[in-house]
Scaffold this motif. Sequence first.
Motif, PDB file in Angstrom:
ATOM      1  N   ASN A  48     -13.457  33.317   3.014  1.00  0.00           N
ATOM      2  CA  ASN A  48     -13.995  32.546   4.521  1.00  0.00           C
ATOM      3  C   ASN A  48     -15.102  32.882   4.798  1.00  0.00           C
ATOM      4  O   ASN A  48     -15.745  33.764   5.148  1.00  0.00           O
ATOM      5  N   VAL A  49     -16.149  31.728   4.276  1.00  0.00           N
ATOM      6  CA  VAL A  49     -17.582  31.803   4.374  1.00  0.00           C
ATOM      7  C   VAL A  49     -17.997  30.679   5.357  1.00  0.00           C
ATOM      8  O   VAL A  49     -18.035  29.416   5.022  1.00  0.00           O
ATOM      9  N   PRO A  50     -18.279  31.080   6.588  1.00  0.00           N
ATOM     10  CA  PRO A  50     -18.766  29.981   7.846  1.00  0.00           C
ATOM     11  C   PRO A  50     -20.052  29.303   7.283  1.00  0.00           C
ATOM     12  O   PRO A  50     -21.106  29.790   6.590  1.00  0.00           O
ATOM     13  N   THR A  51     -20.157  28.001   7.536  1.00  0.00           N
ATOM     14  CA  THR A  51     -21.184  27.026   7.105  1.00  0.00           C
ATOM     15  C   THR A  51     -22.619  27.574   8.185  1.00  0.00           C
ATOM     16  O   THR A  51     -23.336  27.559   7.772  1.00  0.00           O
ATOM     17  N   MET A  52     -22.002  27.801   9.360  1.00  0.00           N
ATOM     18  CA  MET A  52     -22.993  28.089  10.291  1.00  0.00           C
ATOM     19  C   MET A  52     -22.523  29.199  11.268  1.00  0.00           C
ATOM     20  O   MET A  52     -21.239  28.967  11.819  1.00  0.00           O
ATOM     21  N   ASP A  53     -22.829  30.427  11.305  1.00  0.00           N
ATOM     22  CA  ASP A  53     -22.424  31.502  12.144  1.00  0.00           C
ATOM     23  C   ASP A  53     -23.041  31.608  13.338  1.00  0.00           C
ATOM     24  O   ASP A  53     -24.411  31.887  13.462  1.00  0.00           O
ATOM     25  N   ALA A  54     -22.369  31.335  14.675  1.00  0.00           N
ATOM     26  CA  ALA A  54     -23.148  31.120  15.778  1.00  0.00           C
ATOM     27  C   ALA A  54     -23.172  32.573  16.520  1.00  0.00           C
ATOM     28  O   ALA A  54     -22.448  33.063  17.046  1.00  0.00           O
ATOM     29  N   THR A  55     -24.147  33.384  15.902  1.00  0.00           N
ATOM     30  CA  THR A  55     -24.382  34.663  16.305  1.00  0.00           C
ATOM     31  C   THR A  55     -25.825  34.741  17.038  1.00  0.00           C
ATOM     32  O   THR A  55     -26.506  33.783  16.516  1.00  0.00           O
ATOM     33  N   THR A  56     -25.571  36.001  17.781  1.00  0.00           N
ATOM     34  CA  THR A  56     -27.329  36.111  18.278  1.00  0.00           C
ATOM     35  C   THR A  56     -27.996  36.861  17.333  1.00  0.00           C
ATOM     36  O   THR A  56     -27.476  37.522  16.469  1.00  0.00           O
ATOM     37  N   THR A  57     -29.448  37.165  17.888  1.00  0.00           N
ATOM     38  CA  THR A  57     -30.172  37.500  17.010  1.00  0.00           C
ATOM     39  C   THR A  57     -30.120  39.232  16.797  1.00  0.00           C
ATOM     40  O   THR A  57     -30.059  39.640  15.758  1.00  0.00           O
ATOM     41  N   LEU A 128     -10.515  41.540  17.795  1.00  0.00           N
ATOM     42  CA  LEU A 128     -10.850  42.792  16.872  1.00  0.00           C
ATOM     43  C   LEU A 128      -9.772  42.417  15.647  1.00  0.00           C
ATOM     44  O   LEU A 128     -10.116  42.506  14.461  1.00  0.00           O
ATOM     45  N   GLN A 129      -8.551  41.823  15.793  1.00  0.00           N
ATOM     46  CA  GLN A 129      -7.546  41.578  14.952  1.00  0.00           C
ATOM     47  C   GLN A 129      -8.098  40.359  14.105  1.00  0.00           C
ATOM     48  O   GLN A 129      -7.778  40.460  12.764  1.00  0.00           O
ATOM     49  N   PHE A 130      -8.839  39.634  14.915  1.00  0.00           N
ATOM     50  CA  PHE A 130      -9.172  38.407  14.188  1.00  0.00           C
ATOM     51  C   PHE A 130     -10.358  38.801  13.162  1.00  0.00           C
ATOM     52  O   PHE A 130     -10.294  38.436  11.852  1.00  0.00           O
ATOM     53  N   GLU A 131     -11.210  39.550  13.814  1.00  0.00           N
ATOM     54  CA  GLU A 131     -12.469  39.904  12.525  1.00  0.00           C
ATOM     55  C   GLU A 131     -11.850  40.805  11.669  1.00  0.00           C
ATOM     56  O   GLU A 131     -12.408  40.804  10.368  1.00  0.00           O
ATOM     57  N   ALA A 132     -10.987  41.587  11.817  1.00  0.00           N
ATOM     58  CA  ALA A 132     -10.631  42.424  10.948  1.00  0.00           C
ATOM     59  C   ALA A 132      -9.787  41.615   9.893  1.00  0.00           C
ATOM     60  O   ALA A 132      -9.787  42.058   8.632  1.00  0.00           O
ATOM     61  N   ALA A 133      -8.894  40.679  10.426  1.00  0.00           N
ATOM     62  CA  ALA A 133      -8.068  39.910   9.462  1.00  0.00           C
ATOM     63  C   ALA A 133      -9.040  39.166   8.414  1.00  0.00           C
ATOM     64  O   ALA A 133      -8.889  39.164   7.261  1.00  0.00           O
ATOM     65  N   TRP A 134     -10.197  38.692   9.006  1.00  0.00           N
ATOM     66  CA  TRP A 134     -10.958  37.899   8.367  1.00  0.00           C
ATOM     67  C   TRP A 134     -11.749  38.852   7.240  1.00  0.00           C
ATOM     68  O   TRP A 134     -12.066  38.338   6.137  1.00  0.00           O
ATOM     69  N   ALA A 135     -12.056  40.052   7.690  1.00  0.00           N
ATOM     70  CA  ALA A 135     -12.795  40.900   6.655  1.00  0.00           C
ATOM     71  C   ALA A 135     -11.934  41.210   5.490  1.00  0.00           C
ATOM     72  O   ALA A 135     -12.091  41.179   4.196  1.00  0.00           O
ATOM     73  N   LEU A 136     -10.627  41.470   5.984  1.00  0.00           N
ATOM     74  CA  LEU A 136      -9.616  41.663   5.054  1.00  0.00           C
ATOM     75  C   LEU A 136      -9.247  40.324   3.847  1.00  0.00           C
ATOM     76  O   LEU A 136      -8.931  40.533   2.825  1.00  0.00           O
ATOM     77  N   THR A 137      -9.323  39.342   4.506  1.00  0.00           N
ATOM     78  CA  THR A 137      -9.102  38.073   3.638  1.00  0.00           C
ATOM     79  C   THR A 137     -10.352  37.878   2.652  1.00  0.00           C
ATOM     80  O   THR A 137      -9.901  37.667   1.561  1.00  0.00           O
ATOM     81  N   ASN A 138     -11.489  38.396   2.964  1.00  0.00           N
ATOM     82  CA  ASN A 138     -12.471  38.140   2.112  1.00  0.00           C
ATOM     83  C   ASN A 138     -12.480  39.424   0.918  1.00  0.00           C
ATOM     84  O   ASN A 138     -12.867  39.168   0.021  1.00  0.00           O
TER      85      ASN A 138
END
Length: 516
Positions: A48-57, A128-138
């Motif tokens: 799961n590699v986002p095309t654009m990550d809407a994160t702050t500086t 937190l579940q979502f971010e952890a699941a995403w990391a584990l997916t990758n």
Amino acid sequence: MNAEPHVNRIQNFKNKGKDQDEMRRRRNEVTVELRKNKREEAVLKRRNVPTMDATTTDEDDFVSSSINLKKLAKTASDASNPEQQLQAVQAARKLLSSDKNPPINDLINSDILPILVECLKRHDQPMLQFEAAWALTNIASGTSEQTNQVVQAGAVPLFLQLLLSPAQNVCEQAVWALGNIIGDGPHLRDYVIRQGVVQPLLAFIKSDIPISFLRNVTWVIVNLCRNKEPPPPFDTIQEILPALNMLIHHTDTNILVDTVWAISYLTDGGNDQIQMVIDCGIVPKLIPLLGHVEVKVQTAALRAVGNIVTGSDEQTQVVLNHQALAYFPALLSHPKEKIRKEAVWFLSNITAGNQFQVEAVIQAGLLPKIIENLSKGEFQTQKEAAWAISNLTISGSKDQVYKLINEGAIPPFCDLLSCKDTQVINVVLDGLNNMLKMAGPHVQDVANIIEECEGLERIEKLQNHENVDIYKLAYEIIEQYFSEESEDPSLQPISSDRNFQFNPDQANLGGDGFKF
């Protein structure tokens, strides 16, 4: 000449003519060779590699400064500071979502894996579940060893729980992670099945599911259907087939392509699985996809129906009964070589069937198209065409073989005797030997066609071939049909016109099929 080898050879052909199941089994095995160099059409694992990550500086700066992965792991484990914990898990996810060379092993070595798995339990913190699941997916998208480490950390039961999460993004990420684990191979596929993935996964197939989510669900179903050794459990196939029967109507191309690949994997698992697919009623919906405007859909459909016709004559007939051959004039002239190659491969399995099925190919006007691919296709396509023709000389009646000769099959068939592929040479020699054997009183006419297109010269050269089967058969053909002793005056043609004319009236009466 010693007569015994010739007698044995003729007996072999008699046996071959009766053993069409053996021809089909060989054709199915050759499927592996036919496709061994092809990239998998449906990807086994996906990052799961986002095309654009809407994160702050500030967040980006946090990732950049997180070189100390041990410190990152420690922060991710600290539930007493939820904001920093989420930020640390998100930072790990971003590192794993890098386009190039994500530091999967480095993060595993930082001992963050059990921490990420623990975060999956935090039902009070869906982000937190979502971010952890995403990391584990990758992480699970990596090597087999990396995927197995995710499993050994106890992630699978927790991902299955997350399929019931009220947060849709958490559900979808859990589906994606499970898809990567299932895609690792049959061992993990069956483990996840035993854990109970199928029913909750299929429950997502409903009208209000977003397209992106349904695409992921369909892709996971493809992975559940993969692998033949061992195949998926039969009860799992039975559960999945109704869903595929529904998804095959979907208008989204990605979903449709994956659905048809799933069917193709199931039909590649032997006659029992082919029968399960037939019994679920999916074949009438599958056949029209041979004419789909999208090449990806056509390719998958051609593979699926091609696998079905490697089955029994009865299973092959189901495909023919739904007018599959009507699509083959276009498929055999398709601009893409891989489509033409697999179209000819499909027909080689029909010509390995019974005489009624061989006749269906003839009546559909496909012999000239097969011969055209034999003559002008790339070598792998020519190879499949050679099998289609050789199989017809084994399965077909005399009149059907005469029809093949009349269509001009012999010259391009003989051209392949100069290739380097010993299997192809054997196939062509077998086919020519059958044509000569079936010609009866007109054997000299067939022999003359072979001689005039330089086939005889090529056969003579093959008497010195290093392959034992080739030089023996070449010698026997020369000795039987082209030596001075074989020229019986009673077998000479009664006309100088060597073009055979198929006579359907004689076919019905069991005649020899020639008309001069």
